[in-house]
Design an enzyme around this catalytic site. Structure first.
Site, PDB file in Angstrom:
ATOM      1  N   HIS A  37     -23.228 -33.997  12.669  1.00  0.00           N
ATOM      2  CA  HIS A  37     -24.034 -33.245  13.631  1.00  0.00           C
ATOM      3  C   HIS A  37     -23.136 -32.683  14.736  1.00  0.00           C
ATOM      4  O   HIS A  37     -22.015 -33.145  14.955  1.00  0.00           O
ATOM      5  CB  HIS A  37     -25.140 -34.113  14.232  1.00  0.00           C
ATOM      6  CG  HIS A  37     -24.642 -35.254  15.087  1.00  0.00           C
ATOM      7  ND1 HIS A  37     -24.226 -35.095  16.386  1.00  0.00           N
ATOM      8  CD2 HIS A  37     -24.519 -36.576  14.796  1.00  0.00           C
ATOM      9  CE1 HIS A  37     -23.875 -36.269  16.886  1.00  0.00           C
ATOM     10  NE2 HIS A  37     -24.030 -37.189  15.926  1.00  0.00           N
TER      11      HIS A  37
ATOM     12  N   CYS B 270     -21.621 -41.667  13.716  1.00  0.00           N
ATOM     13  CA  CYS B 270     -21.714 -40.329  13.126  1.00  0.00           C
ATOM     14  C   CYS B 270     -20.380 -39.597  13.177  1.00  0.00           C
ATOM     15  O   CYS B 270     -19.442 -40.032  13.846  1.00  0.00           O
ATOM     16  CB  CYS B 270     -22.763 -39.504  13.870  1.00  0.00           C
ATOM     17  SG  CYS B 270     -24.443 -40.073  13.584  1.00  0.00           S
TER      18      CYS B 270
END
Length: 403
Positions: A357, A378
């Protein structure tokens, strides 16, 4: 010449004979009428009996039902007829299960109609269950059955006599009991061909080239395995129907967000020609499409290395579960407080919440940012570079992460 007295005597005697003859004739006629009436009555009684009772020599499903009504015949068959077929120890045997209704009265009535005559006769009538006879035939065939199980380019010859200890036909259904040998055989096949949680050598990209150094990676959510329960049912069905070959790829599964298999039949250890690679040590990201590097980023930030494994990006081979734009990432900070971070592009690859992301809030994009100030697991990507990743990442695409 005879005297008048003798003539009178003879005349009386002749009259007596005539009277006796007349009486005999009358008695005969009366007796004949009586016998005829008795015969008519007996025939009527027999006809009436035949309309509701089976002929004397009738058997249904091996049970004698002669001179019984359909109701009584039904009860007797259900009390005495075998209704279960077993394949035990290489032999087919029949037995009765009192909990199962063997036949209904409507079916018995159909058999009654087939043998019905106006009056009872002594002809033999024997009615068997085609379904039951077929079951015995099929169970006999099962013992001789074999099937070739094809999966991942390998063939396995499975023989019923080696893998099925007991099978049965009961209450209109075929069933296999004690199939531990077949289950164990399929588990052995799974261990041999499954790619889930298996380690293997893989060549990762270097710079803008697909072929760099070779590392050892391990499939985590990515890969496939043999769906034992469904595969076993397919083999049993093949034994039953005499099918000679089974495509094992019809009975495989996957893990993670989707239970569909991933990578079956693909080259490159199931990875194929379209995949993403992340180097934690070098903080690099590659996206390979058709064996060519289409995206190469040198400035991603992965999960915080120091401070516990909870925030580290997990190594292994995963897959992109889905894509969402825009999205809001939610979770907990190290101090227990909640966070809700809006992002423009979200591509998760683990059930624990790790994914690709953009990170508009991040200021430190250095090679060492991940050591103490990385993400919650992430792979952070600059907002200016995220669209190229989004455009080239697809659902179910494998993601290889290594240290």
């Amino acid at each position: 010449m005879q005297s008048r007295e003798n003539l009178r005597k003879r005349s009386k005697r002749n009259s007596l004979y005539l009277i006796i003859a007349a009486v005999v004739i009358i008695v005969g006629v009366v007796a004949g009428f009586a016998i005829h009436n008795q015969h008519v009555q007996a025939e009527a009684k027999a006809r009436k009996f035949a309309t509701t009772h089976f002929n004397p020599n009738v058997s249904i499903y091996g049970v004698k039902v002669g001179n019984l009504t359909a109701k009584k015949a039904t009860d007797k068959i259900n009390q005495k007829a075998d209704n279960v077929v077993h394949l035990k120890n290489d032999k087919v045997v029949t037995e009765r299960d009192p909990q199962i209704t063997t036949i209904d009265q409507a079916t018995v009535q159909k058999y009654f109609a087939k043998q019905h005559t106006d009056v009872p006769n002594k002809a033999n009538y024997n009615y068997t269950s085609k379904e039951f006879d077929q079951a015995k035939k099929r169970l006999n065939q099962i013992y001789k059955s074999s099937v070739t199980y094809n999966i991942a380019g390998k063939k396995y010859d499975l023989k019923a006599k080696d893998l099925i200890d007991e099978a049965s036909y009961k209450d209109g259904k075929y069933d296999f009991q004690n199939v531990d040998k077949l289950t164990d055989k399929l588990k052995d096949i799974d261990k041999e061909v499954s790619t889930l949680h298996k380690s293997y050598k893989f060549t990762v990209p270097s710079g803008n080239k697909v072929n760099g150094r070779t590392i050892t990676v391990k499939n985590e959510s990515y890969g496939w395995g043999v769906y034992i329960k469904k595969a076993r049912a397919a083999v049993e069905d093949a034994f039953m129907k005499g099918t000679k070959s089974i495509d094992g790829s019809d009975y495989i599964y996957g893990e993670g967000f989707s239970t569909y298999a991933h990578g079956y039949g693909k080259s490159n250890h199931g990875i194929g020609k379209h995949y993403a690679v992340v180097s934690i040590k070098n903080q690099e990201l590659w996206i390979v499409n058709n064996n060519k590097v289409v995206v190469h980023l040198n400035d991603v930030v992965t999960g915080t290395l120091n401070g516990g494994k909870g925030n580290q990006t997990p190594s292994g081979v995963w897959y992109v579960m889905y894509k969402e734009s825009p999205s809001t990432l939610r979770g907990y900070n190290d101090d227990g407080s909640k966070y809700a971070s809006p992002v423009q592009y979200w591509m998760p690859f683990t059930l624990s919440g790790c994914g690709f992301h953009d990170a508009s809030w991040r200021n430190d994009w250095s090679k060492t940012a991940y050591l103490n100030g990385g993400s919650h697991g992430c792979v952070n990507i600059r907002p200016s570079e995220i669209h190229s990743v989004w455009s080239n990442v697809t659902k179910d695409m494998p993601v290889i992460i290594y240290n």
